[in-house]
Scaffold this motif. Structure first.
Motif, PDB file in Angstrom:
ATOM      1  N   MET A 182      -7.614   5.586   5.213  1.00  0.00           N
ATOM      2  CA  MET A 182      -6.462   4.747   4.956  1.00  0.00           C
ATOM      3  C   MET A 182      -6.810   3.810   3.810  1.00  0.00           C
ATOM      4  O   MET A 182      -7.825   3.123   3.850  1.00  0.00           O
ATOM      5  CB  MET A 182      -6.141   3.982   6.241  1.00  0.00           C
ATOM      6  CG  MET A 182      -4.948   3.148   6.181  1.00  0.00           C
ATOM      7  SD  MET A 182      -3.725   3.917   7.242  1.00  0.00           S
ATOM      8  CE  MET A 182      -2.372   2.909   6.922  1.00  0.00           C
ATOM      9  N   ALA A 183      -5.977   3.783   2.797  1.00  0.00           N
ATOM     10  CA  ALA A 183      -6.220   2.937   1.629  1.00  0.00           C
ATOM     11  C   ALA A 183      -5.654   1.540   1.871  1.00  0.00           C
ATOM     12  O   ALA A 183      -4.622   1.381   2.517  1.00  0.00           O
ATOM     13  CB  ALA A 183      -5.571   3.553   0.407  1.00  0.00           C
ATOM     14  N   THR A 184      -6.324   0.562   1.306  1.00  0.00           N
ATOM     15  CA  THR A 184      -5.835  -0.810   1.411  1.00  0.00           C
ATOM     16  C   THR A 184      -4.781  -1.041   0.331  1.00  0.00           C
ATOM     17  O   THR A 184      -4.667  -0.265  -0.619  1.00  0.00           O
ATOM     18  CB  THR A 184      -6.979  -1.813   1.223  1.00  0.00           C
ATOM     19  OG1 THR A 184      -7.458  -1.686  -0.123  1.00  0.00           O
ATOM     20  CG2 THR A 184      -8.097  -1.567   2.225  1.00  0.00           C
ATOM     21  N   GLU A 185      -4.015  -2.123   0.468  1.00  0.00           N
ATOM     22  CA  GLU A 185      -3.000  -2.434  -0.533  1.00  0.00           C
ATOM     23  C   GLU A 185      -3.621  -2.664  -1.895  1.00  0.00           C
ATOM     24  O   GLU A 185      -3.066  -2.270  -2.916  1.00  0.00           O
ATOM     25  CB  GLU A 185      -2.200  -3.668  -0.096  1.00  0.00           C
ATOM     26  CG  GLU A 185      -1.201  -3.355   0.994  1.00  0.00           C
ATOM     27  CD  GLU A 185      -0.291  -4.539   1.301  1.00  0.00           C
ATOM     28  OE1 GLU A 185       0.136  -5.239   0.370  1.00  0.00           O
ATOM     29  OE2 GLU A 185      -0.013  -4.724   2.488  1.00  0.00           O
ATOM     30  N   ALA A 186      -4.814  -3.266  -1.930  1.00  0.00           N
ATOM     31  CA  ALA A 186      -5.495  -3.518  -3.208  1.00  0.00           C
ATOM     32  C   ALA A 186      -5.877  -2.192  -3.870  1.00  0.00           C
ATOM     33  O   ALA A 186      -5.742  -2.034  -5.095  1.00  0.00           O
ATOM     34  CB  ALA A 186      -6.733  -4.382  -2.981  1.00  0.00           C
ATOM     35  N   GLU A 187      -6.363  -1.220  -3.072  1.00  0.00           N
ATOM     36  CA  GLU A 187      -6.739   0.078  -3.633  1.00  0.00           C
ATOM     37  C   GLU A 187      -5.505   0.815  -4.174  1.00  0.00           C
ATOM     38  O   GLU A 187      -5.539   1.404  -5.255  1.00  0.00           O
ATOM     39  CB  GLU A 187      -7.429   0.939  -2.570  1.00  0.00           C
ATOM     40  CG  GLU A 187      -8.805   0.422  -2.183  1.00  0.00           C
ATOM     41  CD  GLU A 187      -9.373   1.112  -0.958  1.00  0.00           C
ATOM     42  OE1 GLU A 187     -10.603   1.274  -0.917  1.00  0.00           O
ATOM     43  OE2 GLU A 187      -8.590   1.484  -0.060  1.00  0.00           O
ATOM     44  N   LEU A 188      -4.396   0.752  -3.426  1.00  0.00           N
ATOM     45  CA  LEU A 188      -3.175   1.391  -3.883  1.00  0.00           C
ATOM     46  C   LEU A 188      -2.652   0.731  -5.150  1.00  0.00           C
ATOM     47  O   LEU A 188      -2.203   1.408  -6.082  1.00  0.00           O
ATOM     48  CB  LEU A 188      -2.114   1.363  -2.788  1.00  0.00           C
ATOM     49  CG  LEU A 188      -2.403   2.229  -1.555  1.00  0.00           C
ATOM     50  CD1 LEU A 188      -1.369   1.965  -0.474  1.00  0.00           C
ATOM     51  CD2 LEU A 188      -2.409   3.697  -1.928  1.00  0.00           C
ATOM     52  N   ALA A 189      -2.720  -0.610  -5.213  1.00  0.00           N
ATOM     53  CA  ALA A 189      -2.258  -1.338  -6.390  1.00  0.00           C
ATOM     54  C   ALA A 189      -3.091  -0.959  -7.610  1.00  0.00           C
ATOM     55  O   ALA A 189      -2.577  -0.877  -8.731  1.00  0.00           O
ATOM     56  CB  ALA A 189      -2.320  -2.839  -6.140  1.00  0.00           C
ATOM     57  N   ALA A 190      -4.395  -0.693  -7.402  1.00  0.00           N
ATOM     58  CA  ALA A 190      -5.266  -0.297  -8.511  1.00  0.00           C
ATOM     59  C   ALA A 190      -4.800   1.025  -9.125  1.00  0.00           C
ATOM     60  O   ALA A 190      -5.015   1.277 -10.314  1.00  0.00           O
ATOM     61  CB  ALA A 190      -6.709  -0.178  -8.030  1.00  0.00           C
ATOM     62  N   PHE A 191      -4.165   1.884  -8.318  1.00  0.00           N
ATOM     63  CA  PHE A 191      -3.645   3.161  -8.821  1.00  0.00           C
ATOM     64  C   PHE A 191      -2.191   3.052  -9.278  1.00  0.00           C
ATOM     65  O   PHE A 191      -1.578   4.036  -9.651  1.00  0.00           O
ATOM     66  CB  PHE A 191      -3.754   4.251  -7.745  1.00  0.00           C
ATOM     67  CG  PHE A 191      -5.155   4.720  -7.523  1.00  0.00           C
ATOM     68  CD1 PHE A 191      -5.794   5.513  -8.467  1.00  0.00           C
ATOM     69  CD2 PHE A 191      -5.845   4.367  -6.387  1.00  0.00           C
ATOM     70  CE1 PHE A 191      -7.086   5.944  -8.271  1.00  0.00           C
ATOM     71  CE2 PHE A 191      -7.135   4.795  -6.180  1.00  0.00           C
ATOM     72  CZ  PHE A 191      -7.766   5.593  -7.122  1.00  0.00           C
ATOM     73  N   GLY A 192      -1.619   1.854  -9.200  1.00  0.00           N
ATOM     74  CA  GLY A 192      -0.262   1.639  -9.665  1.00  0.00           C
ATOM     75  C   GLY A 192       0.801   1.802  -8.594  1.00  0.00           C
ATOM     76  O   GLY A 192       1.983   1.775  -8.890  1.00  0.00           O
ATOM     77  N   TYR A 193       0.412   1.975  -7.338  1.00  0.00           N
ATOM     78  CA  TYR A 193       1.373   2.109  -6.269  1.00  0.00           C
ATOM     79  C   TYR A 193       1.722   0.739  -5.723  1.00  0.00           C
ATOM     80  O   TYR A 193       0.865  -0.098  -5.510  1.00  0.00           O
ATOM     81  CB  TYR A 193       0.813   2.969  -5.128  1.00  0.00           C
ATOM     82  CG  TYR A 193       0.604   4.421  -5.498  1.00  0.00           C
ATOM     83  CD1 TYR A 193       1.684   5.259  -5.714  1.00  0.00           C
ATOM     84  CD2 TYR A 193      -0.678   4.941  -5.618  1.00  0.00           C
ATOM     85  CE1 TYR A 193       1.503   6.590  -6.045  1.00  0.00           C
ATOM     86  CE2 TYR A 193      -0.875   6.266  -5.951  1.00  0.00           C
ATOM     87  CZ  TYR A 193       0.214   7.093  -6.164  1.00  0.00           C
ATOM     88  OH  TYR A 193       0.031   8.391  -6.486  1.00  0.00           O
ATOM     89  N   THR A 194       3.012   0.511  -5.494  1.00  0.00           N
ATOM     90  CA  THR A 194       3.446  -0.734  -4.881  1.00  0.00           C
ATOM     91  C   THR A 194       4.342  -0.396  -3.703  1.00  0.00           C
ATOM     92  O   THR A 194       5.059   0.601  -3.725  1.00  0.00           O
ATOM     93  CB  THR A 194       4.238  -1.593  -5.881  1.00  0.00           C
ATOM     94  OG1 THR A 194       5.367  -0.843  -6.328  1.00  0.00           O
ATOM     95  CG2 THR A 194       3.376  -2.007  -7.052  1.00  0.00           C
ATOM     96  N   GLY A 195       4.314  -1.191  -2.704  1.00  0.00           N
ATOM     97  CA  GLY A 195       5.153  -0.969  -1.540  1.00  0.00           C
ATOM     98  C   GLY A 195       4.639   0.190  -0.699  1.00  0.00           C
ATOM     99  O   GLY A 195       3.515   0.656  -0.866  1.00  0.00           O
ATOM    100  N   PRO A 196       5.473   0.690   0.227  1.00  0.00           N
ATOM    101  CA  PRO A 196       5.046   1.790   1.097  1.00  0.00           C
ATOM    102  C   PRO A 196       4.749   3.048   0.279  1.00  0.00           C
ATOM    103  O   PRO A 196       5.399   3.345  -0.704  1.00  0.00           O
ATOM    104  CB  PRO A 196       6.244   2.018   2.014  1.00  0.00           C
ATOM    105  CG  PRO A 196       7.075   0.788   1.895  1.00  0.00           C
ATOM    106  CD  PRO A 196       6.805   0.205   0.554  1.00  0.00           C
TER     107      PRO A 196
END
Length: 177
Positions: A1-15
């Motif tokens: 499971m990725a954290t919000e910070a890890e997802l944000a690093a890839f450019g993903y925001t929100g769900p």
């Protein structure tokens, strides 16, 4: 499971919706060759509705659905062709059937034969079992028969096919259909 910070690093925001697709490639004998894992992600905002009126309002704002893609052609149902093959220099004839062309069946059988095979007769329909039963006394081996004691093999089979209701031409020197 990725954290919000890890997802944000890839450019993903929100769900984020993630889908995994695993494909396994097999040889003709069923043994696996390899696997491919495809992971697809997206950050499309997910919307939840608690009220039916909200849902209707959202549906009205959606673009019109695209025209349906026409379905591909349905698979062609191939009927049977019953055939009579001869072996050059031999009284034996083969009574068989195929869903492919008789020519391609002849080529497949020719691979295992040292003598040249040739088509004596072919007709639309599956008459193989009935002909095998009719000529049981002339059976030699497998689907091979010696019909020469009854006369010309092609003529003998054409007469038998006529009694079975096959639609065949009067010329029995080649193919029928």
């Amino acid at each position: 499971m990725a954290t919000e910070a890890e997802l944000a690093a890839f450019g993903y925001t929100g769900p984020v919706v993630v889908m995994q697709i695993v494909r396994t490639t097999f040889r003709a004998d069923g043994t696996p060759i390899g696997k491919t894992l495809t992971v697809q992600g997206g950050s499309q905002r997910l919307v939840s509705h608690g009220d039916a009126a909200d849902l209707e309002a959202d549906e009205e704002s959606l673009p019109a659905p695209a025209a349906p893609t026409p379905a591909g052609k349905p698979p062609v149902e191939r009927g049977y062709r019953t055939y009579l093959l001869g072996i050059e220099g031999s009284p034996l004839t083969k009574i068989g059937k195929t869903t492919d062309t008789v020519k391609s069946r002849l080529m497949a059988l020719q691979t295992g034969q040292p003598a040249r095979l040739h088509v004596l007769l072919e007709v639309d329909g599956d008459y193989e079992r009935a002909l095998h039963a009719r000529f049981a006394e002339q059976h030699v081996r497998g689907e091979w028969y010696d019909l020469t004691p009854l006369g010309d093999p092609t003529t003998v089979v054409v007469k038998a096919l006529g009694k079975l209701g096959a639609d065949i031409r009067a010329d029995c020197s080649g193919t029928a259909g």
